[in-house]
Enzyme design. Structure first.
Site: not given
Ligand code: GLY
Length: 342
Positions: A108, A130, A172, A214, A224, A228, A232, A235, A239, A249
């Site tokens: 957990r 993320k 980026e 960031k 997001e 946030r 993108n 992207h 993508h 990428h």
């Molecule tokens: N770990 C990448 C992000 O949160 O964008």
């Protein structure tokens, strides 16, 4: 070294720009630790973390799966990792994504940190919380929001990267400048040769400025729901290009940013001059700005994008250098707006 913080609902993250891999022990702070890394990094830097048990994974996007996650869980059980263990991912974006997902779900959730070894990981993949894996061909379909306790961005690790991998990180960096920092964009226009040569002052400043942008966005909108989404930029088309052509990428995002800037110009948001500045900078840095062929497949991939909202695709469009808006573009307009761009 410069330090920044993300204070998210899913935890606090300390970002250490200019810290060294050799200082990792300080951040593990006497806790039991397990390192997750890939074969390539193990060959290069094993001596710097040989005092910890290591779980090694393969390289490449195809290993970012639940099968790899399962195999790591088994090894953690074998190593008797428990809730006091800190898990450290040493590597690029794939290692960071998998490590974050494993650590956030094993028992957990246990503490985790990253040593980001690629430019792309330092300015993007390691920062933001993320963490996830691909599923059935869909990128990052299964994952969690959970902040790494620490992220070490060691500039010395960049010297063993291929030119192509470095360039993916620079895409980026350019993205961050376009969406949020006009001065950083001018700095890039003046200093891109030193940046590509990894001049230590220039690269450390660019990584730091990127992480400031960031981290700021993530601090204001961790999960997001709104702001946030500006991360993108490039992207939406990027993508689709990545999925259709298998392009790396950063290269796909570079083409996506040039296309998004041209769309912004077509929509009356961005001047022709600023759209040209974005394309010129990427061209001078040797990043691709145009793709021939694959148009129908790319449009079809965009229509299937998991971030599509009904009949609209949300596009991040620059209104100038350093300022963006998010605009829905209907599926019926996409073909016309991207005519001649992809
Ligand atoms: N770990 C990448 C992000 O949160 O964008």
């Amino acid at each position: 070294m410069k330090t920044l913080h993300i204070q998210g609902k899913t935890g606090k993250s300390t970002l250490l720009v200019g810290e060294r891999l050799q200082k990792l022990e300080h951040y593990i702070a006497g806790r039991p630790a397990v390192i997750i890394t890939d074969h390539h990094l193990l060959d290069l830097y094993e001596k710097d973390f040989s005092c910890y048990p290591v779980v090694t994974i393969g390289c490449g996007e195809t290993i970012k799966t639940l099968d790899t996650v399962n195999s790591i869980y088994r090894q953690l059980v074998d190593l008797e990792a428990d809730r006091s263990t800190v898990i450290v991912g040493i590597g690029g974006g794939i290692v960071c994504d998998i490590t974050g997902f494993v650590a956030s779900t094993y028992m957990r959730g246990v503490s985790f940190g990253f040593v980001a070894s690629t430019l792309l990981a330092q300015v993007d993949a390691s920062v933001g919380g993320k963490n996830g894996v691909n599923f059935d061909g869909f990128k990052n379909m299964v994952g969690v929001f959970s902040q790494p306790e620490f992220v070490i961005c060691d500039m010395n690790l960049l010297h063993t990267l291929s030119k192509r991998d470095l360039l993916c990180g620079f895409a980026e960096i350019v993205k961050h400048a376009v969406i949020a920092d006009a001065e950083m964009f001018v700095y890039l226009e003046r200093h891109w040769p030193q940046a590509l040569a990894l001049d230590s002052n220039v690269i450390e400043k660019l990584v730091y400025d990127s992480v400031v942008i960031k981290a700021g966005v993530v601090n204001r909108d961790e999960t997001e729901k709104g702001e946030r989404r500006i991360l993108n930029f490039g992207h939406t088309i990027g993508h689709a290009i990545e999925k259709t052509t298998g392009a790396p990428h950063g290269e796909a995002v570079s083409i996506g940013m040039v296309a998004a800037a041209a769309i912004a110009h077509r929509c009356g948001l961005l001047s022709e001059k600023d759209a040209a500045r974005i394309k010129d900078l990427l061209t001078r840095m040797n990043l691709p700005t145009r793709l021939s062929g694959h148009r129908e497949a790319i449009l079809s991939a965009m229509r299937k994008d998991k971030k599509r909202e009904g009949d609209d695709i949300l596009f991040v469009l620059p209104e100038g250098i350093g300022k963006t808006v998010i605009r829905p573009v209907s599926l019926s307009q996409i073909g016309q707006l991207t005519d001649g761009l992809i």
